[in-house]
Design a protein around this motif. Structure first.
Motif, mmCIF file in Angstrom:
data_model
loop_
_atom_site.group_PDB
_atom_site.id
_atom_site.type_symbol
_atom_site.label_atom_id
_atom_site.label_comp_id
_atom_site.label_asym_id
_atom_site.label_seq_id
_atom_site.Cartn_x
_atom_site.Cartn_y
_atom_site.Cartn_z
ATOM 1 N N MET A 235 0.978 -1.355 0.138
ATOM 2 C CA MET A 235 -0.093 0.010 -0.057
ATOM 3 C C MET A 235 0.869 1.097 0.140
ATOM 4 S SD MET A 235 -3.139 1.123 0.389
ATOM 5 C CE MET A 235 -4.091 2.280 1.272
ATOM 6 N N LYS A 236 1.975 1.304 0.851
ATOM 7 C CA LYS A 236 2.740 2.409 0.969
ATOM 8 C C LYS A 236 3.474 2.463 -0.190
ATOM 9 C CE LYS A 236 5.089 4.682 4.994
ATOM 10 N NZ LYS A 236 5.752 4.423 6.257
ATOM 11 N N LYS A 237 4.061 1.439 -0.713
ATOM 12 C CA LYS A 237 4.543 1.669 -2.037
ATOM 13 C C LYS A 237 3.675 2.077 -3.099
ATOM 14 C CE LYS A 237 8.140 -0.999 -4.975
ATOM 15 N NZ LYS A 237 8.663 -2.135 -5.095
ATOM 16 N N ALA A 238 2.581 1.648 -3.283
ATOM 17 C CA ALA A 238 1.765 2.209 -4.297
ATOM 18 C C ALA A 238 1.403 3.485 -4.205
ATOM 19 C CB ALA A 238 0.471 1.291 -4.354
ATOM 20 N N LYS A 239 1.263 4.059 -3.126
ATOM 21 C CA LYS A 239 1.174 5.536 -2.724
ATOM 22 C C LYS A 239 2.259 6.364 -3.176
ATOM 23 C CE LYS A 239 -2.693 5.454 0.441
ATOM 24 N NZ LYS A 239 -3.305 6.286 1.562
ATOM 25 N N SER A 240 3.380 5.726 -2.817
ATOM 26 C CA SER A 240 4.660 6.416 -3.425
ATOM 27 C C SER A 240 4.764 6.518 -4.693
ATOM 28 C CB SER A 240 6.068 5.865 -2.679
ATOM 29 O OG SER A 240 6.500 6.180 -1.603
ATOM 30 N N VAL A 241 4.474 5.758 -5.487
ATOM 31 C CA VAL A 241 4.773 5.533 -6.896
ATOM 32 C C VAL A 241 3.760 6.501 -7.471
ATOM 33 C CG1 VAL A 241 4.426 4.230 -8.876
ATOM 34 C CG2 VAL A 241 5.710 3.288 -7.094
ATOM 35 N N SER A 242 2.575 6.719 -6.934
ATOM 36 C CA SER A 242 1.258 7.620 -7.567
ATOM 37 C C SER A 242 1.440 8.849 -7.101
ATOM 38 C CB SER A 242 0.062 7.318 -6.809
ATOM 39 O OG SER A 242 -0.188 7.446 -5.585
ATOM 40 N N GLY A 243 2.677 9.273 -6.065
ATOM 41 C CA GLY A 243 2.913 10.626 -5.720
ATOM 42 C C GLY A 243 1.953 10.843 -4.574
ATOM 43 N N GLU A 244 0.982 10.049 -4.217
ATOM 44 C CA GLU A 244 0.123 10.381 -2.975
ATOM 45 C C GLU A 244 0.646 10.108 -1.810
ATOM 46 O OE1 GLU A 244 -4.035 8.768 -1.053
ATOM 47 O OE2 GLU A 244 -3.286 8.103 -3.167
ATOM 48 N N PRO A 245 0.859 11.013 -0.606
ATOM 49 C CA PRO A 245 1.597 10.970 0.429
ATOM 50 C C PRO A 245 1.146 9.664 1.134
ATOM 51 C CG PRO A 245 0.415 13.168 0.363
ATOM 52 C CD PRO A 245 -0.147 12.354 -0.860
ATOM 53 N N ALA A 246 2.188 9.032 1.756
ATOM 54 C CA ALA A 246 2.045 7.810 2.201
ATOM 55 C C ALA A 246 1.318 7.951 3.955
ATOM 56 C CB ALA A 246 3.291 6.839 2.623
ATOM 57 N N SER A 247 1.281 9.013 4.492
ATOM 58 C CA SER A 247 0.851 9.137 5.612
ATOM 59 C C SER A 247 0.558 10.539 6.068
ATOM 60 C CB SER A 247 1.966 8.529 6.712
ATOM 61 O OG SER A 247 3.127 9.361 6.670
ATOM 62 N N GLU A 248 -0.179 10.968 7.259
ATOM 63 C CA GLU A 248 -0.408 12.289 7.639
ATOM 64 C C GLU A 248 1.147 12.923 7.914
ATOM 65 O OE1 GLU A 248 -3.066 12.775 10.953
ATOM 66 O OE2 GLU A 248 -4.478 11.424 10.170
ATOM 67 N N ASN A 249 1.945 12.145 8.643
ATOM 68 C CA ASN A 249 3.118 12.802 9.011
ATOM 69 C C ASN A 249 4.009 13.141 7.722
ATOM 70 O OD1 ASN A 249 5.488 13.428 10.807
ATOM 71 N ND2 ASN A 249 6.281 11.421 10.409
#
Length: 75
Positions: free
Chosen positions: A1-15
């Motif tokens: 999930m985190k890797k997919a968000k990273s690739v899409s440019g979407e932030p992985a977390s609130e932090n």
């Protein structure tokens, strides 16, 4: 999930969102302007009249007393 968000440019977390916002603010000089325009004038005013300054504990006690008194400002 985190890797997919990273690739899409979407932030992985609130932090990560907060860190990105902070970096952008620093890069754009927002924090520097805020410090010069708002924080430092208040500091200078307090430093010039130290006898009017109160501790944080005293300030919170006054706020609590004001709230407890039922006084409201405004119309």
């Amino acid at each position: 999930m985190k890797k997919a968000k990273s690739v899409s440019g979407e932030p992985a977390s609130e932090n990560e969102v907060i860190q990105n916002g902070r970096r952008t603010a620093v890069r754009n000089g927002v924090i520097d302007r805020w410090m010069r325009k708002e924080v430092l004038p208040i500091y200078d005013a307090i430093a010039a009249r130290r006898s009017n300054a109160v501790s944080a504990n005293e300030a919170w006690a006054r706020i609590a007393a004001h709230i407890g008194s039922g006084k409201r400002s405004g119309g």
